[in-house]
Design a protein around this motif. Structure first.
Motif, short mmCIF file in Angstrom:
data_model
loop_
_atom_site.label_atom_id
_atom_site.label_comp_id
_atom_site.label_asym_id
_atom_site.label_seq_id
_atom_site.Cartn_x
_atom_site.Cartn_y
_atom_site.Cartn_z
N LYS A 6 0.83 -1.20 0.00
CA LYS A 6 0.00 0.00 0.00
C LYS A 6 0.87 1.25 0.00
N SER A 64 -0.88 7.07 1.32
CA SER A 64 -2.26 7.58 1.33
C SER A 64 -3.26 6.44 1.46
N GLU A 65 -3.00 5.30 0.81
CA GLU A 65 -3.90 4.15 0.92
C GLU A 65 -3.90 3.58 2.33
N GLN A 107 -5.84 5.95 4.57
CA GLN A 107 -7.27 5.89 4.24
C GLN A 107 -7.92 4.63 4.79
N ASP A 108 -7.18 3.52 4.83
CA ASP A 108 -7.73 2.28 5.37
C ASP A 108 -7.66 2.23 6.89
N CYS A 157 -10.40 5.24 8.51
CA CYS A 157 -11.56 5.49 7.66
C CYS A 157 -12.76 5.91 8.51
N ARG A 165 -16.32 -0.85 0.78
CA ARG A 165 -15.40 -0.06 -0.04
C ARG A 165 -16.14 0.35 -1.32
N LEU A 218 -12.99 11.92 -3.33
CA LEU A 218 -12.23 10.80 -2.77
C LEU A 218 -12.41 9.57 -3.63
N ASN A 225 -11.84 5.28 -3.83
CA ASN A 225 -11.71 4.04 -3.04
C ASN A 225 -11.99 4.29 -1.55
N LEU A 226 -13.03 5.03 -1.28
CA LEU A 226 -13.39 5.30 0.11
C LEU A 226 -13.89 4.02 0.77
N ARG A 227 -13.39 3.77 1.98
CA ARG A 227 -13.83 2.60 2.75
C ARG A 227 -14.49 3.07 4.04
#
Length: 294
Positions: A6, A9-10, A13-14, A17, A48, A65, A67-69
């Motif tokens: 990842k 930022s990923e 974000q995970d 969230c 997701r 945004l 791939n918002l989870r």
């Protein structure tokens, strides 16, 4: 060093969230239990969002945004106790070390020792992910406070609109109590979303449409959703029909994590109860001895 696929930022974000609570009526949970799931587990594979999501900040600037989870949890869920949390962390590190590849090692030879050292530390990724999953925010933090609450009632309820009203009242009373208790909320007036759950195998579609119309008039069409599910009939198995034999199971991963945590928590509680029972039996024996001596 840790090894992850990842980006920064990923990962952020995970790990951090938005969190959403789920408050279900008894009849809604009963319908979900027919499939051996809770409502929170039922929607986990769809948390997701594949499309872009836009929102506006206080200055009315549009922010998009990808791939918002969403992290959706049951309203009554609690963080694990310290003993169980330590065990979960130890287990995830042990599993990461056990499943590690030996090709990732290098040898260091000295006059007295021959050491095998890993080039990376995959156990740290497992420990970090587990820690972020089970940790709970402190009183001064808002990272894991709920931003919204999903109210769920089924069409099998005698009065679904009244049930929704009672769920809203329950959430408001819990949030306003002093001192504050779990769950914690991000703001005073949180967003509420209303889901009318309809099981097509046993409910009447006309009733579902009628109740959903009343629900939209009560809380607004944009805040309501009619979710129709197809539950198993009593005694039905996957082998009964050829269509369901080779269907994928998107809930396997989430149910496995939930059942593992619940099983370990039950084992911890049973051990605690067992030790308490032993202590009480020892105390009883001492009392009997004192009475016999006197």
């Amino acid at each position: 060093m840790a090894q992850t696929k990842k980006s920064v930022s990923e990962f952020i974000q995970d790990a951090f969230c938005p969190m959403v609570a789920v408050l279900c009526s008894y009849d809604a949970e009963t319908i979900c239990r027919k499939n051996n799931l809770t409502f929170a587990e039922l929607i986990q594979p769809f948390c997701r969002l594949p499309s872009e999501v836009g929102y506006r900040d206080p200055s009315n600037t549009l922010i998009v945004l990808k791939n918002l989870r969403l992290e959706i949890k049951d309203y009554n869920s609690l963080p694990p106790q310290n003993t169980l949390a330590k065990k979960l962390l130890n287990d995830c590190v042990f599993n990461a070390l056990t499943n590690g590849s030996t090709s990732n090692e290098r040898e260091i030879d000295t006059e007295q020792y021959q050491l095998h050292i890993q080039n990376t530390t995959p156990w740290f990724d497992a420990w970090r992910d587990c820690f972020l999953r089970i940790a709970y925010s402190g009183d001064h933090e808002f990272l894991k406070n709920y931003l919204a609450c999903i109210m769920v009632v089924s069409t099998s309820h005698l009065d679904p609109i009244d049930a929704f009203s009672k769920l809203v009242q329950l959430q408001n009373q819990q949030q306003q109590q002093i001192p504050a208790k779990l769950p914690k909320w991000f703001m005073t007036n949180i967003y509420k979303y209303f889901v009318l759950l309809h099981d097509v195998t046993e409910g009447e579609e006309s009733k579902a449409i009628s109740v959903f119309g009343d629900l939209k008039q009560q809380y607004g069409a944009g805040n309501c959703h009619l979710l129709q599910i197809n539950s198993k009939r009593p005694g039905q198995t996957n082998s009964d029909t050829s269509e369901t034999t080779n269907m994928p199971d998107p809930w396997r991963l989430y149910v496995k994590q939930s059942s593992t945590s619940n099983q370990q928590q039950s084992q911890t509680i049973s051990k605690r109860d067992g030790s308490m029972s032993d202590s009480l039996s020892n105390l009883t024996e001492l009392i009997d001895q004192e009475l016999n001596l006197n």
